[in-house]
Design a protein around this motif. Structure first.
Motif, PDB file in Angstrom:
ATOM      1  N   ALA A  20       0.844  -1.205   0.000  1.00  0.00           N
ATOM      2  CA  ALA A  20       0.000   0.000   0.000  1.00  0.00           C
ATOM      3  C   ALA A  20       0.875   1.250   0.000  1.00  0.00           C
ATOM      4  CB  ALA A  20      -0.919  -0.010   1.220  1.00  0.00           C
ATOM      5  N   TRP A  21       2.002   1.185   0.699  1.00  0.00           N
ATOM      6  CA  TRP A  21       2.948   2.313   0.713  1.00  0.00           C
ATOM      7  C   TRP A  21       3.579   2.505  -0.665  1.00  0.00           C
ATOM      8  CZ3 TRP A  21       8.523   2.372   0.620  1.00  0.00           C
ATOM      9  CH2 TRP A  21       9.087   3.596   0.995  1.00  0.00           C
ATOM     10  N   PHE A  22       3.936   1.399  -1.335  1.00  0.00           N
ATOM     11  CA  PHE A  22       4.451   1.499  -2.708  1.00  0.00           C
ATOM     12  C   PHE A  22       3.441   2.215  -3.613  1.00  0.00           C
ATOM     13  CE2 PHE A  22       7.038  -2.693  -2.193  1.00  0.00           C
ATOM     14  CZ  PHE A  22       8.069  -1.993  -1.583  1.00  0.00           C
ATOM     15  N   ARG A  23       2.162   1.834  -3.477  1.00  0.00           N
ATOM     16  CA  ARG A  23       1.118   2.455  -4.305  1.00  0.00           C
ATOM     17  C   ARG A  23       0.997   3.939  -3.987  1.00  0.00           C
ATOM     18  NH1 ARG A  23      -1.470  -2.469  -3.092  1.00  0.00           N
ATOM     19  NH2 ARG A  23      -2.728  -1.493  -1.456  1.00  0.00           N
ATOM     20  N   LEU A  24       1.092   4.280  -2.713  1.00  0.00           N
ATOM     21  CA  LEU A  24       1.036   5.693  -2.312  1.00  0.00           C
ATOM     22  C   LEU A  24       2.127   6.489  -3.012  1.00  0.00           C
ATOM     23  CD1 LEU A  24       0.114   7.980  -0.191  1.00  0.00           C
ATOM     24  CD2 LEU A  24       2.069   7.171   1.138  1.00  0.00           C
ATOM     25  N   LEU A  25       3.356   5.993  -2.973  1.00  0.00           N
ATOM     26  CA  LEU A  25       4.467   6.704  -3.609  1.00  0.00           C
ATOM     27  C   LEU A  25       4.246   6.828  -5.109  1.00  0.00           C
ATOM     28  CD1 LEU A  25       7.627   5.257  -1.796  1.00  0.00           C
ATOM     29  CD2 LEU A  25       6.226   7.222  -1.165  1.00  0.00           C
ATOM     30  N   SER A  26       3.768   5.757  -5.739  1.00  0.00           N
ATOM     31  CA  SER A  26       3.531   5.786  -7.179  1.00  0.00           C
ATOM     32  C   SER A  26       2.452   6.797  -7.549  1.00  0.00           C
ATOM     33  CB  SER A  26       3.124   4.388  -7.662  1.00  0.00           C
ATOM     34  OG  SER A  26       2.836   4.387  -9.033  1.00  0.00           O
ATOM     35  N   GLU A  27       1.376   6.829  -6.771  1.00  0.00           N
ATOM     36  CA  GLU A  27       0.261   7.733  -7.066  1.00  0.00           C
ATOM     37  C   GLU A  27       0.614   9.187  -6.820  1.00  0.00           C
ATOM     38  OE1 GLU A  27      -2.674   6.178  -4.456  1.00  0.00           O
ATOM     39  OE2 GLU A  27      -3.102   4.407  -5.695  1.00  0.00           O
ATOM     40  N   GLN A  28       1.541   9.446  -5.913  1.00  0.00           N
ATOM     41  CA  GLN A  28       1.861  10.819  -5.531  1.00  0.00           C
ATOM     42  C   GLN A  28       3.058  11.408  -6.278  1.00  0.00           C
ATOM     43  OE1 GLN A  28       0.118  12.867  -3.447  1.00  0.00           O
ATOM     44  NE2 GLN A  28      -1.397  11.218  -3.463  1.00  0.00           N
TER      45      GLN A  28
ATOM     46  N   SER B 125       9.569   8.864   3.675  1.00  0.00           N
ATOM     47  CA  SER B 125       8.613   8.752   2.567  1.00  0.00           C
ATOM     48  C   SER B 125       8.670   9.987   1.675  1.00  0.00           C
ATOM     49  CB  SER B 125       7.194   8.570   3.107  1.00  0.00           C
ATOM     50  OG  SER B 125       7.074   7.372   3.846  1.00  0.00           O
ATOM     51  N   LEU B 126       8.777  11.157   2.271  1.00  0.00           N
ATOM     52  CA  LEU B 126       8.831  12.391   1.490  1.00  0.00           C
ATOM     53  C   LEU B 126      10.154  12.515   0.731  1.00  0.00           C
ATOM     54  CD1 LEU B 126       7.072  14.760   4.038  1.00  0.00           C
ATOM     55  CD2 LEU B 126       6.171  14.011   1.825  1.00  0.00           C
ATOM     56  N   LEU B 127      11.236  12.019   1.314  1.00  0.00           N
ATOM     57  CA  LEU B 127      12.492  11.970   0.565  1.00  0.00           C
ATOM     58  C   LEU B 127      12.338  11.072  -0.654  1.00  0.00           C
ATOM     59  CD1 LEU B 127      15.290  11.733   3.306  1.00  0.00           C
ATOM     60  CD2 LEU B 127      14.516  13.759   2.067  1.00  0.00           C
TER      61      LEU B 127
ATOM     62  N   LYS C 132       0.152  15.933   2.577  1.00  0.00           N
ATOM     63  CA  LYS C 132      -1.112  15.459   3.147  1.00  0.00           C
ATOM     64  C   LYS C 132      -1.264  13.949   2.978  1.00  0.00           C
ATOM     65  CE  LYS C 132      -6.088  16.369   3.291  1.00  0.00           C
ATOM     66  NZ  LYS C 132      -6.403  14.946   3.490  1.00  0.00           N
ATOM     67  N   ALA C 133      -0.918  13.446   1.801  1.00  0.00           N
ATOM     68  CA  ALA C 133      -1.085  12.015   1.540  1.00  0.00           C
ATOM     69  C   ALA C 133      -0.207  11.180   2.472  1.00  0.00           C
ATOM     70  CB  ALA C 133      -0.769  11.715   0.081  1.00  0.00           C
ATOM     71  N   VAL C 134       1.043  11.580   2.633  1.00  0.00           N
ATOM     72  CA  VAL C 134       1.962  10.838   3.504  1.00  0.00           C
ATOM     73  C   VAL C 134       1.543  10.960   4.966  1.00  0.00           C
ATOM     74  CG1 VAL C 134       4.328  10.828   4.401  1.00  0.00           C
ATOM     75  CG2 VAL C 134       3.916  10.920   1.932  1.00  0.00           C
ATOM     76  N   ASN C 135       1.185  12.166   5.384  1.00  0.00           N
ATOM     77  CA  ASN C 135       0.743  12.376   6.766  1.00  0.00           C
ATOM     78  C   ASN C 135      -0.485  11.522   7.075  1.00  0.00           C
ATOM     79  OD1 ASN C 135       1.143  13.985   9.248  1.00  0.00           O
ATOM     80  ND2 ASN C 135      -0.859  14.844   8.764  1.00  0.00           N
ATOM     81  N   ASP C 136      -1.459  11.545   6.185  1.00  0.00           N
ATOM     82  CA  ASP C 136      -2.690  10.778   6.393  1.00  0.00           C
ATOM     83  C   ASP C 136      -2.427   9.274   6.393  1.00  0.00           C
ATOM     84  OD1 ASP C 136      -4.078  13.149   6.504  1.00  0.00           O
ATOM     85  OD2 ASP C 136      -4.960  12.982   4.503  1.00  0.00           O
TER      86      ASP C 136
ATOM     87  N   GLU D 202      13.588  17.826  -1.210  1.00  0.00           N
ATOM     88  CA  GLU D 202      14.963  18.132  -0.852  1.00  0.00           C
ATOM     89  C   GLU D 202      15.140  17.969   0.658  1.00  0.00           C
ATOM     90  OE1 GLU D 202      17.442  18.781  -2.851  1.00  0.00           O
ATOM     91  OE2 GLU D 202      16.164  18.652  -4.633  1.00  0.00           O
ATOM     92  N   PRO D 203      16.238  17.337   1.097  1.00  0.00           N
ATOM     93  CA  PRO D 203      16.428  17.115   2.541  1.00  0.00           C
ATOM     94  C   PRO D 203      16.395  18.398   3.361  1.00  0.00           C
ATOM     95  CG  PRO D 203      17.984  15.806   1.277  1.00  0.00           C
ATOM     96  CD  PRO D 203      17.294  16.709   0.288  1.00  0.00           C
ATOM     97  N   ASP D 204      16.873  19.522   2.777  1.00  0.00           N
ATOM     98  CA  ASP D 204      16.917  20.753   3.564  1.00  0.00           C
ATOM     99  C   ASP D 204      15.539  21.387   3.776  1.00  0.00           C
ATOM    100  OD1 ASP D 204      16.478  21.668   1.013  1.00  0.00           O
ATOM    101  OD2 ASP D 204      18.255  22.936   0.908  1.00  0.00           O
ATOM    102  N   LYS D 205      14.500  20.816   3.159  1.00  0.00           N
ATOM    103  CA  LYS D 205      13.141  21.314   3.386  1.00  0.00           C
ATOM    104  C   LYS D 205      12.402  20.531   4.469  1.00  0.00           C
ATOM    105  CE  LYS D 205      12.251  23.479  -1.088  1.00  0.00           C
ATOM    106  NZ  LYS D 205      11.288  23.622  -2.196  1.00  0.00           N
ATOM    107  N   LEU D 206      13.049  19.505   4.987  1.00  0.00           N
ATOM    108  CA  LEU D 206      12.404  18.646   5.989  1.00  0.00           C
ATOM    109  C   LEU D 206      13.289  18.559   7.230  1.00  0.00           C
ATOM    110  CD1 LEU D 206      11.417  15.717   3.600  1.00  0.00           C
ATOM    111  CD2 LEU D 206       9.850  17.454   4.496  1.00  0.00           C
ATOM    112  N   ARG D 207      12.653  18.682   8.393  1.00  0.00           N
ATOM    113  CA  ARG D 207      13.399  18.510   9.639  1.00  0.00           C
ATOM    114  C   ARG D 207      12.555  17.745  10.647  1.00  0.00           C
ATOM    115  NH1 ARG D 207      15.602  24.507  11.219  1.00  0.00           N
ATOM    116  NH2 ARG D 207      16.158  25.211   9.101  1.00  0.00           N
ATOM    117  N   LEU D 208      13.203  16.854  11.350  1.00  0.00           N
ATOM    118  CA  LEU D 208      12.600  16.193  12.500  1.00  0.00           C
ATOM    119  C   LEU D 208      12.781  17.137  13.682  1.00  0.00           C
ATOM    120  CD1 LEU D 208      14.285  12.887  11.537  1.00  0.00           C
ATOM    121  CD2 LEU D 208      11.810  13.110  11.694  1.00  0.00           C
ATOM    122  N   ILE D 209      11.691  17.502  14.332  1.00  0.00           N
ATOM    123  CA  ILE D 209      11.736  18.548  15.359  1.00  0.00           C
ATOM    124  C   ILE D 209      11.332  17.969  16.712  1.00  0.00           C
ATOM    125  CG2 ILE D 209      10.944  20.849  16.028  1.00  0.00           C
ATOM    126  CD1 ILE D 209      10.068  21.289  13.118  1.00  0.00           C
ATOM    127  N   TYR D 210      12.248  18.059  17.672  1.00  0.00           N
ATOM    128  CA  TYR D 210      11.901  17.708  19.045  1.00  0.00           C
ATOM    129  C   TYR D 210      11.204  18.905  19.679  1.00  0.00           C
ATOM    130  CZ  TYR D 210      13.521  13.170  20.653  1.00  0.00           C
ATOM    131  OH  TYR D 210      13.630  11.831  20.904  1.00  0.00           O
TER     132      TYR D 210
END
Length: 237
Positions: A69-77, A136-138, A87-91, A143-151
């Motif tokens: 199902a995750w493979f399909r998500l990536l393909s569709e998006q 998933s977003l990568l 939104k798709a990945v978060n949901d 781009e990696p610099d647009k995403l951060r894991l935030i504590y």
């Protein structure tokens, strides 16, 4: 003034010779583009096959079904706009993964699971949600610099507890959008007064108080280094 017939033919031949290299280069560029696309598709298929075999071996049919199902998500998006991808990945993860404490899942106080593990057991805590969304977003080309894991410190009633979210920064100076398992709606940071940021990181750096540290995040964060190593061993990276 008209050119003699012989001169006209010679001029046309010279023009044809000049055009041939350009046409040849254009054809070559198109063929190379097709070959690169086929190569990328083949590599992705091989990686997916490796992940599926690992998932089936470790977690059986239930884990394999969610991975597909995750493979399909990536393909569709793939060709969707960034906000749609977010939104798709978060949901997807908020819907399919149940919040579960590490001590129950992994018999450890604080264990950072790979996305494959999280999908395999269909459970995880805030770090696992955030890491799965980040990776998933990568995969979807962010781009990696647009995403951060935030504590953050999350206010829950009269208490504040340690929590992790994923932040999307449209630009270096932009206010982040927050992807969270506590609140499933993606909101800009100023609309999440319940969250107080402590530090953030990604595969490229570590930020303390809004300032990027010169330290390698894998050197400062042993759990991040460990989960990246396990993802590599699984064939995820």
């Amino acid at each position: 003034m008209s050119l003699p017939p012989n001169d006209m033919h010679a001029t046309q031949r010279n023009r044809t010779r000049r055009c041939l290299p350009v046409q040849w280069l254009l054809r070559l560029a198109r063929q190379l583009g097709i070959l690169l696309l086929l190569l990328a598709t083949t590599v992705t298929a091989l990686q997916n096959d490796q992940l599926l075999k690992h998932m089936q071996s470790e977690y059986g049919d239930d884990g394999s079904a969610l991975l597909q199902a995750w493979f399909r998500l990536l393909s569709e998006q793939t060709d969707q706009a960034d906000l749609n991808k977010l939104k798709a990945v978060n949901d997807f993860f908020n819907r399919t993964i149940t919040f579960t404490d590490d001590t129950l899942l992994w018999r450890e106080k604080d264990y950072w699971a790979t996305p494959l593990q999280t999908m395999g057991v269909r459970g995880g805590d805030c770090e696992d949600f955030s890491i799965a969304k980040y990776m998933s977003l990568l995969k979807l080309g962010f781009e990696p610099d647009k995403l951060r894991l935030i504590y953050v410190k999350a206010k829950l009633g009269n208490q504040a507890q340690a929590h992790m979210v994923l932040g999307y920064f449209a630009s270096a100076t932009a206010e982040p959008l927050i992807l969270d398992n506590l609140n499933p709606t993606i909101l800009p940071a100023h609309e999440r007064p319940d969250l107080t940021p402590v530090f953030s990181f990604n595969s490229q750096g570590l930020w303390l108080g809004g300032t990027k540290s010169q330290s390698d995040p894998t050197a400062r964060l042993s759990r991040w280094r460990d989960v990246l190593q396990r993802m590599s061993e699984e064939g995820f990276l």
